[in-house]
Design a protein around this motif. Structure first.
Motif, short mmCIF file in Angstrom:
data_model
loop_
_atom_site.label_atom_id
_atom_site.label_comp_id
_atom_site.label_asym_id
_atom_site.label_seq_id
_atom_site.Cartn_x
_atom_site.Cartn_y
_atom_site.Cartn_z
N ILE A 238 1.19 -1.32 0.17
CA ILE A 238 0.36 0.25 0.20
C ILE A 238 1.24 1.36 0.30
O ILE A 238 0.63 2.25 -0.78
CB ILE A 238 -0.91 -0.02 1.38
CG1 ILE A 238 -1.64 -1.09 1.49
CG2 ILE A 238 -2.07 1.34 0.95
CD1 ILE A 238 -2.23 -1.52 2.86
N GLN A 239 2.21 1.21 1.10
CA GLN A 239 2.69 2.95 1.05
C GLN A 239 4.70 1.73 0.90
O GLN A 239 4.44 1.82 1.92
CB GLN A 239 2.06 2.89 2.32
CG GLN A 239 2.10 4.51 2.13
CD GLN A 239 3.51 4.93 2.09
OE1 GLN A 239 4.06 4.87 0.90
NE2 GLN A 239 3.98 6.38 2.91
N ALA A 240 4.85 1.73 0.54
CA ALA A 240 6.56 1.78 -0.45
C ALA A 240 7.37 2.15 0.47
O ALA A 240 8.31 1.68 0.58
CB ALA A 240 6.56 1.04 -1.16
N TRP A 241 6.22 3.28 0.29
CA TRP A 241 7.60 4.74 0.64
C TRP A 241 8.07 4.51 2.10
O TRP A 241 9.43 4.59 2.25
CB TRP A 241 7.49 6.05 0.46
CG TRP A 241 7.54 6.09 -1.37
CD1 TRP A 241 6.45 5.80 -2.03
CD2 TRP A 241 8.37 6.64 -1.86
NE1 TRP A 241 6.43 6.43 -3.34
CE2 TRP A 241 8.16 7.15 -3.30
CE3 TRP A 241 10.16 6.26 -1.81
CZ2 TRP A 241 8.23 6.52 -4.94
CZ3 TRP A 241 10.66 6.38 -2.85
CH2 TRP A 241 10.03 6.93 -3.75
N ALA A 242 7.41 3.95 2.84
CA ALA A 242 7.08 3.70 4.07
C ALA A 242 8.52 2.81 4.38
O ALA A 242 9.54 3.35 5.44
CB ALA A 242 6.32 3.74 5.21
N VAL A 243 9.03 1.59 3.74
CA VAL A 243 9.89 0.56 3.65
C VAL A 243 10.92 1.23 2.60
O VAL A 243 12.16 1.43 3.92
CB VAL A 243 9.23 -0.05 3.07
CG1 VAL A 243 10.43 -1.44 3.30
CG2 VAL A 243 7.92 -1.19 3.73
N LEU A 244 11.08 1.94 1.65
CA LEU A 244 12.21 1.86 1.09
C LEU A 244 12.89 3.19 1.21
O LEU A 244 14.02 3.29 1.11
CB LEU A 244 11.33 1.90 -1.01
CG LEU A 244 11.20 0.59 -1.17
CD1 LEU A 244 10.45 1.26 -3.03
CD2 LEU A 244 11.33 -0.45 -0.89
N ALA A 245 11.99 4.38 2.06
CA ALA A 245 13.09 5.48 1.94
C ALA A 245 14.13 5.55 3.27
O ALA A 245 15.09 6.01 3.16
CB ALA A 245 11.87 6.69 2.41
N PRO A 246 13.76 4.65 3.77
CA PRO A 246 15.16 4.31 5.83
C PRO A 246 15.17 2.68 5.05
O PRO A 246 17.01 3.43 4.68
CB PRO A 246 13.62 3.80 6.87
CG PRO A 246 12.68 3.53 5.78
CD PRO A 246 12.22 4.20 4.61
N ALA A 247 15.71 2.37 3.95
CA ALA A 247 16.23 1.65 3.43
C ALA A 247 17.03 1.80 2.78
O ALA A 247 18.52 1.72 2.55
CB ALA A 247 15.26 0.49 2.52
N MET A 249 17.95 4.82 2.95
CA MET A 249 19.60 5.63 3.57
C MET A 249 20.23 4.85 4.09
O MET A 249 21.82 5.43 3.81
CB MET A 249 18.42 6.78 4.83
CG MET A 249 17.94 7.74 4.89
SD MET A 249 18.15 8.79 3.36
CE MET A 249 19.06 9.68 4.78
N ILE A 250 20.17 3.50 5.04
CA ILE A 250 21.32 3.24 4.99
C ILE A 250 21.57 2.43 4.02
O ILE A 250 23.33 2.27 4.31
CB ILE A 250 20.41 1.10 5.75
CG1 ILE A 250 19.38 2.14 7.36
CG2 ILE A 250 21.51 0.34 6.45
CD1 ILE A 250 18.04 1.01 7.94
N ALA A 251 20.94 2.39 3.20
CA ALA A 251 22.27 1.81 1.62
C ALA A 251 23.04 2.58 1.23
O ALA A 251 24.38 2.43 1.14
CB ALA A 251 21.06 0.97 0.89
N LEU A 252 22.63 4.09 1.86
CA LEU A 252 23.12 5.11 0.70
C LEU A 252 24.91 4.73 1.91
O LEU A 252 25.76 5.45 1.50
CB LEU A 252 22.43 6.43 0.81
CG LEU A 252 22.08 6.60 -0.57
CD1 LEU A 252 21.39 7.89 -0.49
CD2 LEU A 252 23.15 6.71 -1.79
N LEU A 253 24.07 5.27 3.47
CA LEU A 253 25.54 5.27 4.75
C LEU A 253 26.27 4.56 4.66
O LEU A 253 28.17 4.53 4.22
CB LEU A 253 24.46 4.75 6.09
CG LEU A 253 25.83 4.93 7.19
CD1 LEU A 253 26.08 6.48 6.94
CD2 LEU A 253 24.64 5.19 8.42
#
Lengths: 282, 600, 317
Positions: A238-247, A249-253
């Motif tokens: 339903i709301q993929a951004w709530a998962v993909l956005a923090p994922a 960020m962790i990936a980038l870091l």
């Protein structure tokens, strides 16, 4: 550019540093520009992204963008504390073991071997099952996981350095062990010891985030990238951004730190032994 | 020597360079006749190994061929495709590596390693019998199980014999040997050299023998090519080059070789050889040459023929030819320092063991000796003889397990930190490896200051001034004080280490193989400095070395060690000229030295 | 070899002590923690008795370890608290053990040949552009934790493309192999997390061997390139590669714990996580010990293989 920053000249070094600076800046200063209180529902749950809520809302109706801006500080701080504590323990043990070359050394190293023969995540889970969830459990647990690997590297470097002429000359002058270690040994082992510190830091982030994700670290309603992922996972359709956005960020870091570490190792002229975040601990 | 036979190796105008641009080897030409040995001599960085590998059509990573030709037995080598080269390597020209331990596949039985070479070139003849025969040729036939052994189960000498067997198994007319005895002890080296001489004499194999050791080359070679900074500076028949060298570099090199048969004051060559990328436009030896004049740096001297067979790259060789010998000697006078009866150091029944787990390993057994004040005692032995351990015991770095060490009347504690300040100050040690002997993180002045502050309690200002004086003593320019060790050459670093030891105003200086990591020309200069210091400061010295030539040049008396025990001791003249012990005799006869007629 | 066996035994013994201390000595009475705040003293006392918490710690430890060695994994604390007379851990974990093994074996089946092959390939063509590309990409993949990889994969293959299920729930008693599509994303997650590291490390070991002097010497003896690669380079690179693979398999264990939770896969890992969350000490102790045994066994097997591959190690020093 000075000699110390030579690694920035390489493509991966420049990209890596840029990414790390960006993510860390978001994690530390993001909360001051966050549009909403991260812990208060602002509209209906699982709202899609809109001009008001750039990344939509989570399963409780809280603003995902605000939570994202708040959610990095905890994991970075905890990982930095744990890694620092790990270095404190590991370097002391390694220096004592490597420099003394006496009966302490085999005992210390035998116990390090045993510690390394124990799966790190399992160690943390067992610790949590006994001591409960808590920030201090997380920091101490990860530090204890990191310490054996660090002490092994420090010991190897110390053993190598302490048979060199300048160390032996100092010993023959009768200088105190403390003075010899600080003046002659330490400056010469820092390079090999710190080469993989970035990767150790990544590993701390990785394992702390994983434990948070499992629900065994930081507890709701804390804003934390890993917690955001586990909380909203069920609603990803339903709301993929709530998962993909923090994922993301962790990936980038972690990618940024790894690229930087790789560039530093290369600039020091080491054949970049594949110290991956995971292997760095072994 | 008979007339030169038809050449099997013909190198013409060989040039190689780094892929980044700098030349490494330039315009090298030489020939080798069938059954002859050509010695290719040079110090580190002279391009001798690069040249040797080019004979096999091989260049290391980052090195490329620039021009010239190599032909072996009439077959051109350079410019061949890789599959043709593969057929030539091992069959027409073979290679013996420097470090046999690293050059043998650790997971292959040595018999199979030899067999692999046979299979590559003579598949038909690849049989266990031919492997055994080839091992017999290098005197490894006695043990029938040897082909089934792995490299780590063999000694260094045996390993080198295996690589020689591999190089000979397909009977190539030519073998290239790259420092084949450098890692071996003297006695083993002597036997390997005898082996190689036999292969030349019996099988008529021609060899290119690459080495930094002129004494070994003088013994083996029919012709000698001397290289300096990538170019040939002199080439000619071996005895001529050794007895009547024409180039100032060759002369200095011959004069720098310590020779126990003819002890004399050594003359080092000042400075260090130029590295790749630093070649000057004129003669590369100018900065170190005592005979250099302005014209020398103007253009590169041509190789000119001193005799039809002997060429030299120096514009002044004719003027210098009449110049006679380099000034030298005076050693005899220096030896005549009157012996004092007082023993400064007395070692009684010293025992040392290393513990490895529960196993104990005795490395020094019942060793007693004394060092009189102002004398230099040499401690000689092969690696593993325990000589370094004794030095470490005296310096308080390793505890003896028995016996006593008495210094100036009082017994010394095992560890330096338990000894009184005076004893720590008065005994100083200089270590073998110049590259590890200075803290890379401290400036040279800071390294020298440390003993001044710790052992002599000088103030910061006083120690500053004294650092300058110490650098003068070590014959280093004062500006070296502001440098970091990485900016210094090996010889310079060793001088700094000596200055650091002198800073304590020692009475006893322990020198642990201080020159073994240095090029011959630099070694001579360091030895020269040490002899002078010993004389001027009336230092007592324990000089630990494996090199008998060095002993003859610096020491008054000598102790010979073998496997932890003292075999013989006495004055240098007595031990080196009339050895009483069987082991000493073997050591002496195996030690390479220049022929009697050598230039001096 | 005897020394290695002894070392493994000591490691396991220390692991058992760590596990036991970690779960037992830390603050709070285990029985009251399991039962929660509202429990009556009588209920706590009864559970204490069932969990043998009233006996001395050393007795508890030796009983637990003795049972474990004989295949008795003890009781689930939660089960006992819910009033069951016996709640053997064995019954709880027999299905999850099978499921986890299937997941691990399938992953290993892909991982081992892929990391060996790709790593060797990258080494032989070291320095070429393709090698650089692989290096940078694998560097990025290595850095990602499994739950992020898993979430991103679900985002792509379920939310966006809608071709694969987002979870891998297996009904009790059913084999995960009955619907292999469920296994695709978990296996892909584990592979992505472990493969990059494997490739990089195999490549490094191989590059080092290719630069060894004996490889150069073999070339200078005119041996064919294929012969040099196989008999000289590969053969000596195999031993370090085996150690790399063993390490990778060990990381797989940590990865499985998280991946199973991500996909709600009913394996040993998700069981352990649930048990830690519920503080079901009986289950945590036994599952942790089982995992430790597998971990140490992997080490031991790798050592054995290396011992067979490297002649120098075969004899006493």
């Amino acid at each position: 550019m000075t000699g110390r920053l030579r690694f920035m000249r390489s493509f991966s070094g420049a990209v890596g540093v840029t990414i790390v600076v960006f993510v860390v800046a978001v994690a530390i200063f993001g909360r001051y520009v966050a549009p909403y209180d991260p812990n208060v529902p602002v509209t209906v749950p699982l709202a899609p992204p809109s001009s008001h809520y750039w990344l939509g809302t989570d399963f409780l109706g809280r603003d995902v963008f605000s939570r994202l801006l708040y959610g990095g500080r905890s994991v970075i701080t905890l990982a930095a504390l744990a890694t620092g504590l790990g270095y404190l323990i590991g370097m002391s043990v390694g220096l004592i073991a490597g420099f003394s070359r006496s009966r302490i050394d085999p005992v210390l190293m035998r116990s390090v071997d045993v510690m390394l023969a124990f799966p790190p995540l399992l160690f943390l889970l067992v610790l949590i099952s006994g001591a409960g969830t808590g920030v201090e459990v997380l920091v101490i647990g990860v530090a204890v996981i990191q310490a054996p690997g660090i002490s092994r590297i420090v010991r190897t470097a110390t053993l190598e350095v302490s048979v060199r002429g300048y160390v032996e000359a100092a010993i023959a002058r009768g200088e105190r062990s403390y003075a010899v270690i600080v003046r002659e040994v330490l400056p010469n082992i820092m390079a090999p010891v710190l080469v993989d510190s970035g990767l150790r830091f990544t590993y701390s982030i990785l394992i702390i985030a994983s434990v948070n994700f499992l629900g065994l670290g930081l507890q709701p309603p804390a804003s934390d990238w890993a917690l955001m992922i586990s909380d909203n996972r069920q609603y990803i359709a339903i709301q993929a951004w709530a998962v993909l956005a923090p994922a993301a960020m962790i990936a980038l870091l972690t990618i940024g730190i790894n690229l930087t570490g790789d560039a530093i190792a290369r600039s020091l002229g080491r054949s970049y032994v594949p110290k991956t975040a995971r292997s760095a601990v072994i | 020597m008979s007339d030169a036979p038809a050449p099997v190796v013909q190198v013409v105008g060989l040039s190689l360079g780094l892929t980044t641009g700098d030349p490494v080897v330039e315009d090298v030409s030489f020939t080798v006749g069938a059954g002859q040995i050509l010695g290719l001599v040079g110090e580190s960085g002279s391009g001798k190994t690069t040249t040797a590998l080019a004979l096999l059509g091989y260049t290391r990573r980052g090195v490329e061929l620039r021009g010239g030709s190599v032909s072996i037995s009439g077959q051109p080598i350079l410019g061949q495709g890789i599959s043709n080269l593969r057929n030539l390597r091992g069959k027409v020209v073979s290679y013996v590596p420097q470090d046999p331990g690293g050059a043998l596949n650790p997971s292959l039985r040595v018999g199979d390693a030899v067999m692999d070479v046979l299979r590559a070139h003579r598949a038909g003849a690849a049989s266990l019998e031919s492997v055994k025969a080839s091992l017999e040729r290098v005197e490894l036939g006695a043990d029938p199980r040897l082909p089934r052994r792995y490299p780590h189960q063999l000694s260094g000498g045996q390993q080198q014999r295996v690589t020689i067997a591999m190089a000979c198994v397909c009977d190539p007319p030519v073998a290239v040997l790259d420092e084949p005895t450098t890692g071996l002890d003297v006695i083993t080296q002597d036997r390997i050299l005898a082996e190689l001489a036999r292969l030349r004499d019996d099988d008529g194999m021609a060899m290119v023998y690459v080495s930094h050791d002129l004494a070994v080359v003088a013994k083996m070679a029919d012709r000698i090519v001397v290289m300096y900074a990538g170019r040939v500076v002199e080439s000619g028949p071996a005895d001529e080059v050794i007895e009547r060298p024409r180039h100032p570099y060759t002369r200095a090199l011959v004069s720098a070789i310590p020779d126990f048969r003819r002890p004399r004051a050594l003359r080092g060559i000042p400075g260090v050889s130029v590295g790749v990328g630093e070649w000057p436009s004129g003669c590369a030896f100018v900065p170190r040459c005592r005979h250099a004049i302005g014209r020398c740096s103007e253009s590169l001297p041509e190789l000119s023929a001193a005799t039809p067979d002997h060429s030299v790259r120096c514009i002044r060789w004719q003027e210098l030819a009449s110049d006679g010998a380099e000034p030298g000697d005076g050693r005899a006078a220096a030896t005549a320092v009157e012996a004092e009866d007082e023993a400064l150091l007395q070692v009684d029944h010293l025992e040392v063991e290393y513990r490895n787990g529960r196993r104990r390993n005795t490395v020094v057994h019942d060793v007693s000796f004394a060092i009189e004040s102002g004398r230099c005692v040499a401690l000689v032995g092969e690696s593993g003889s325990g000589k370094t351990t004794i030095g470490r015991c005296l310096a308080g770095l390793h505890p003896p397990s028995g016996g006593r060490i008495v210094f100036d009347g009082s017994e010394l504690a095992a560890f330096a930190r338990n000894r009184p300040l005076a004893a720590r100050r008065r005994i100083q040690i200089v270590f073998q490896n110049p590259f590890e002997s200075l803290n890379p993180r401290h400036k040279v002045s800071s390294s020298i200051e440390r003993p001044l502050r710790v052992l002599r309690g000088l103030s910061q200002g006083d120690s500053r001034t004294e650092v300058g004086e110490l650098l003068d003593r070590a014959k280093l320019p004062r500006r070296v004080g502001d440098r970091f060790p990485i900016e210094l050459s090996g010889g310079e670093r060793q001088r700094v280490a000596i200055a650091r030891a002198l800073a304590a105003k020692p009475d006893l200086l322990i020198c642990d193989e201080v020159t073994s990591a240095l090029d011959v020309s630099v070694q001579a200069a360091v030895l020269e400095l040490l002899s002078e210091l010993q004389r001027d400061l009336r230092l007592s010295m324990l000089f630990i070395t494996h090199n008998l030539g060095v002993v003859a040049c610096v020491a008054d008396s000598v102790l010979v060690m073998d496997r932890g025990s003292l075999r013989e001791s006495g004055s240098v003249a007595q031990v080196l000229n009339a050895p009483a012990d069987e082991y000493t005799r073997r050591l002496l006869s195996a030690a390479p030295c220049l022929p009697d007629g050598a230039y001096s | 070899m005897g020394r290695r066996l002894l070392g493994a035994a000591v490691s396991l013994l220390v692991a058992s002590v760590l596990i036991f201390i970690g779960t037992s000595v830390l603050p709070g009475n285990a029985a009251s923690v399991v039962l929660g705040r509202g429990a009556t003293p009588a209920a706590v006392q009864k559970l204490e008795q069932q969990m043998h918490l009233n006996k001395p710690l050393t007795t508890q430890y030796t009983n637990w370890l003795g049972g474990f060695v004989h295949g008795d994994l003890g009781d689930s604390s939660i089960g006992l608290a819910q009033g069951q007379k016996h709640a053997p851990v064995w019954a709880l974990i027999s299905d999850p053990v099978k499921n986890s093994l299937i997941l691990a074996l399938i992953t290993a089946l892909f991982m081992i040949p892929l990391s060996l092959g790709l790593g060797a390939l990258a080494a032989v063509y070291a320095g070429r552009p393709a090698d650089h590309a692989i290096s940078i990409m694998s560097l990025a993949a290595i850095a990602l934790p499994e739950f992020v990889i898993g979430s991103l994969l679900v985002g792509v293959f379920f939310v966006w493309l809608d071709v694969l299920p987002p979870v891998a729930i297996i009904p009790p008693g059913q084999s995960p192999l009955s619907d292999p599509t469920k296994l695709i994303l978990p296996v892909a997650t584990l592979l992505l997390a472990s493969l990059a590291a494997g490739i990089r490390m195999v490549r490094a070991g191989m590059v080092e061997t290719l630069q060894a002097e004996y490889v150069m010497a073999a070339r200078l003896n005119g041996l064919s390139e294929r012969w040099v690669l196989w008999r000289y380079a590969m053969r000596n690179a195999l031993a370090p590669s085996v150690q790399v693979l063993a390490q990778n398999l060990q990381w797989l264990i940590g990865g499985i714990i998280i991946t199973e939770t991500v996909f709600a896969y009913p394996g040993l890992g998700s069981l352990l996580v649930t048990a830690v969350g519920n503080r079901d000490l009986g289950v945590v102790q036994s599952v942790a010990m089982l995992i430790a045994v597998v971990y140490v066994m992997l080490n031991l097997v790798a050592d054995l293989i290396v011992l067979l591959l490297v002649p120098k190690l075969r004899e006493p020093a």
